[in-house]
Design a protein around this motif. Structure first.
Motif, PDB file in Angstrom:
ATOM      1  N   UNK A  57      19.093  83.427  44.037  1.00 29.96           N
ATOM      2  CA  UNK A  57      18.919  82.171  43.307  1.00 29.96           C
ATOM      3  C   UNK A  57      18.851  80.965  44.228  1.00 29.96           C
ATOM      4  N   UNK A  58      19.433  81.085  45.402  1.00 33.94           N
ATOM      5  CA  UNK A  58      19.346  80.001  46.392  1.00 33.94           C
ATOM      6  C   UNK A  58      17.895  79.683  46.700  1.00 33.94           C
ATOM      7  N   UNK A  59      17.030  80.696  46.628  1.00 36.61           N
ATOM      8  CA  UNK A  59      15.602  80.517  46.940  1.00 36.61           C
ATOM      9  C   UNK A  59      14.790  80.119  45.705  1.00 36.61           C
ATOM     10  N   UNK A  60      15.449  79.975  44.574  1.00 33.32           N
ATOM     11  CA  UNK A  60      14.738  79.603  43.353  1.00 33.32           C
ATOM     12  C   UNK A  60      14.346  80.772  42.484  1.00 33.32           C
ATOM     13  N   UNK A  61      14.778  81.977  42.827  1.00 36.06           N
ATOM     14  CA  UNK A  61      14.465  83.151  42.020  1.00 36.06           C
ATOM     15  C   UNK A  61      15.307  83.119  40.753  1.00 36.06           C
ATOM     16  N   UNK A  62      14.670  83.336  39.605  1.00 38.28           N
ATOM     17  CA  UNK A  62      15.344  83.286  38.329  1.00 38.28           C
ATOM     18  C   UNK A  62      14.897  84.445  37.444  1.00 38.28           C
ATOM     19  N   UNK A  63      15.706  84.765  36.439  1.00 42.87           N
ATOM     20  CA  UNK A  63      15.310  85.804  35.488  1.00 42.87           C
ATOM     21  C   UNK A  63      14.075  85.349  34.715  1.00 42.87           C
ATOM     22  N   UNK A  64      13.283  86.332  34.293  1.00 36.87           N
ATOM     23  CA  UNK A  64      12.024  86.138  33.553  1.00 36.87           C
ATOM     24  C   UNK A  64      10.898  85.624  34.438  1.00 36.87           C
ATOM     25  N   UNK A  65      11.146  85.474  35.726  1.00 28.84           N
ATOM     26  CA  UNK A  65      10.115  85.030  36.663  1.00 28.84           C
ATOM     27  C   UNK A  65       9.237  86.219  37.062  1.00 28.84           C
ATOM     28  N   UNK A  66       7.917  86.041  37.158  1.00 29.48           N
ATOM     29  CA  UNK A  66       7.072  87.132  37.656  1.00 29.48           C
ATOM     30  C   UNK A  66       7.534  87.584  39.034  1.00 29.48           C
ATOM     31  N   UNK A  67       7.526  88.876  39.248  1.00 32.37           N
ATOM     32  CA  UNK A  67       8.025  89.421  40.514  1.00 32.37           C
ATOM     33  C   UNK A  67       7.235  88.909  41.710  1.00 32.37           C
ATOM     34  N   UNK A  68       5.942  88.709  41.542  1.00 31.53           N
ATOM     35  CA  UNK A  68       5.133  88.230  42.671  1.00 31.53           C
ATOM     36  C   UNK A  68       5.568  86.814  43.066  1.00 31.53           C
ATOM     37  N   UNK A  69       5.928  86.000  42.090  1.00 32.72           N
ATOM     38  CA  UNK A  69       6.420  84.649  42.390  1.00 32.72           C
ATOM     39  C   UNK A  69       7.763  84.720  43.099  1.00 32.72           C
ATOM     40  N   UNK A  70       8.635  85.600  42.612  1.00 34.04           N
ATOM     41  CA  UNK A  70       9.944  85.748  43.235  1.00 34.04           C
ATOM     42  C   UNK A  70       9.821  86.198  44.676  1.00 34.04           C
ATOM     43  N   UNK A  71       8.925  87.147  44.945  1.00 37.98           N
ATOM     44  CA  UNK A  71       8.741  87.651  46.308  1.00 37.98           C
ATOM     45  C   UNK A  71       8.167  86.575  47.221  1.00 37.98           C
ATOM     46  N   UNK A  72       7.367  85.706  46.667  1.00 37.83           N
ATOM     47  CA  UNK A  72       6.812  84.615  47.464  1.00 37.83           C
ATOM     48  C   UNK A  72       7.898  83.599  47.816  1.00 37.83           C
ATOM     49  N   UNK A  73       8.772  83.326  46.884  1.00 40.38           N
ATOM     50  CA  UNK A  73       9.861  82.380  47.132  1.00 40.38           C
ATOM     51  C   UNK A  73      10.880  82.939  48.122  1.00 40.38           C
ATOM     52  N   UNK A  74      11.099  84.249  48.054  1.00 41.08           N
ATOM     53  CA  UNK A  74      12.114  84.892  48.892  1.00 41.08           C
ATOM     54  C   UNK A  74      11.517  86.156  49.496  1.00 41.08           C
ATOM     55  N   UNK A  75      10.892  86.062  50.675  1.00 43.64           N
ATOM     56  CA  UNK A  75      10.223  87.225  51.283  1.00 43.64           C
ATOM     57  C   UNK A  75      11.156  88.407  51.537  1.00 43.64           C
ATOM     58  N   UNK A  76      12.454  88.152  51.702  1.00 41.11           N
ATOM     59  CA  UNK A  76      13.405  89.243  51.956  1.00 41.11           C
ATOM     60  C   UNK A  76      14.028  89.795  50.670  1.00 41.11           C
ATOM     61  N   UNK A  77      13.502  89.409  49.531  1.00 37.68           N
ATOM     62  CA  UNK A  77      14.058  89.831  48.257  1.00 37.68           C
ATOM     63  C   UNK A  77      13.989  91.350  48.117  1.00 37.68           C
ATOM     64  N   UNK A  78      15.096  91.946  47.687  1.00 33.92           N
ATOM     65  CA  UNK A  78      15.167  93.389  47.468  1.00 33.92           C
ATOM     66  C   UNK A  78      15.069  93.657  45.971  1.00 33.92           C
ATOM     67  N   UNK A  79      14.054  94.409  45.575  1.00 33.83           N
ATOM     68  CA  UNK A  79      13.876  94.749  44.161  1.00 33.83           C
ATOM     69  C   UNK A  79      14.572  96.068  43.858  1.00 33.83           C
ATOM     70  N   UNK A  80      15.294  96.086  42.736  1.00 35.37           N
ATOM     71  CA  UNK A  80      16.024  97.274  42.305  1.00 35.37           C
ATOM     72  C   UNK A  80      15.642  97.573  40.863  1.00 35.37           C
ATOM     73  N   UNK A  81      15.343  98.831  40.575  1.00 33.42           N
ATOM     74  CA  UNK A  81      15.009  99.204  39.204  1.00 33.42           C
ATOM     75  C   UNK A  81      16.238  99.064  38.306  1.00 33.42           C
ATOM     76  N   UNK A  82      16.017  98.657  37.072  1.00 34.92           N
ATOM     77  CA  UNK A  82      17.127  98.464  36.132  1.00 34.92           C
ATOM     78  C   UNK A  82      17.777  99.789  35.750  1.00 34.92           C
TER      79      UNK A  82
END
Length: 362
Positions: A57-82
């Motif tokens: 969230x420090x990078x601006x990643x929020x719930x309901x955000x498209x994953x491609x947008x989240x990855x752009x905001x935070x290049x080191x973001x780790x995605x985990x399946x629910x």
């Protein structure tokens, strides 16, 4: 705040909100994720963030955000399946803790709930002390942190729980309540969504003070029945009761696909887990629904629904799936392709025992 002659006496209400719940469960269960930016959800082009850790969230990643947008905001973001079954199990642990303090529990989702402890406080024990106990027990039982707000009504208790996140506690007393809301942006008010906040801001209503300056007549003319609610909350007033008797009107599940479904066979296959998910929930709550609704969103984002109501409740998962497939045959295949399918069962003959999230994230 002194209650008027027609006002109910102040309640002692606690709002408990788990901190970044889904992401925190993943970090708890996988030590390698701790301290790192984590997003629960799919990492594909069609993925959506279901939850984000505070590091993300420090990078601006929020719930309901498209994953491609989240990855752009935070290049080191780790995605985990629910893992929704795990989240539900932890949620049940938490609700069992709540039940030790009051039967008046109103869940809003898997990770938050209102508790009215007014009539269930031991002598000499305050609602604030109970909130501290609940937070400590949640940490001990689950290894997770929760934030809590304590106040004399639901609106302020929910506002309070957001004030010191994560792992925080805030108390808004009757004396503080009316003034507490004045400086807050209207977009922070529970019950005022983004569209309504934008409408208010276009009218020059930016803060609680601006909202309080409006007359009741003005607000009801502009916002209908909700106008009275807005007028009240700008004054720290909320007469809604904590209710554990909410009636479920429908149960649904949906999924957004990584690639558009172009054939009927693909749609038939995709409907199988959705029907299973819905049937599991209605079985758990002993619900009997008569109306099956199919939702289809096409690649151009246009959306349609088709429904069929029976003279009798749907009798089995197989019947639910069969009806959904028949409805699909009326609209698919389509040259645009289907990017999302959903099944909903409604028209229940019996009330439910509580809300449950069933959305399937891609």
């Amino acid at each position: 705040m002194t209650p008027g002659p027609d006002d109910p006496p102040p309640r002692r209400i606690i709002h408990v909100d788990m901190d970044a719940f889904f992401a925190s469960v993943e970090q708890r269960d996988n030590p390698e994720l701790r301290g790192k930016p984590v997003a629960v959800g799919g990492s594909s082009q069609r993925g959506v963030v279901a939850a984000a850790s505070y590091e993300a969230r420090v990078f601006g990643v929020r719930s309901a955000m498209p994953s491609v947008t989240a990855a752009r905001l935070c290049p080191d973001l780790i995605f985990v399946r629910h893992r929704f079954e795990v989240y539900r199990a932890v949620s049940q642990q938490i609700r069992e803790i709540f039940a030790d303090y009051t039967p008046l529990i109103e869940p809003l989702s898997l990770d938050e709930a209102y508790l009215d402890v007014t009539d269930h406080l031991p002598e000499g024990v305050t609602a604030t002390a109970i909130a501290k106990q609940i937070r400590a027990r949640i940490r001990q039982a689950t290894g997770l942190t929760a934030s809590a707000g304590v106040s004399y009504n639901k609106f302020l208790a929910k506002l309070a729980s957001d004030q010191n996140k994560p792992d925080g506690l805030c108390v808004i007393t009757p004396e503080r309540g009316p003034e507490f809301v004045l400086g807050l942006p209207v977009g922070k008010f529970h019950g005022i969504g983004p569209a309504t906040a934008a409408k208010m801001q276009a009218m020059g209503i930016h803060t609680g003070a601006d909202l309080r300056a409006q007359t009741l007549d003005f607000l009801t003319r502009r916002f209908g029945k909700a106008g009275r609610y807005y007028w009240n909350i700008s004054r720290g007033v909320d007469h809604r009761r904590v209710s554990n008797e909410r009636v479920r009107k429908s149960v649904g599940a949906e999924n957004t696909f990584a690639a558009d479904l172009m054939t009927l066979d693909q749609a038939d296959e995709a409907l199988v887990p959705l029907a299973a998910k819905v049937w599991t929930s209605v079985g758990r709550h002993d619900l009997h629904g008569r109306t099956v609704t199919l939702k289809v969103k096409f690649s151009d984002f246009r959306q349609i629904t088709r429904a069929r109501s029976l003279s009798h409740p749907v009798a089995s998962e197989g019947e639910l799936l069969s009806i959904a497939r028949e409805l699909a045959r009326g609209v698919l295949p389509d040259p645009r392709g289907a990017r999302l399918l959903g099944i909903t069962l409604s028209g229940f003959d019996a009330p439910d025992s509580g809300p449950e999230q069933l959305d399937l994230f891609p």
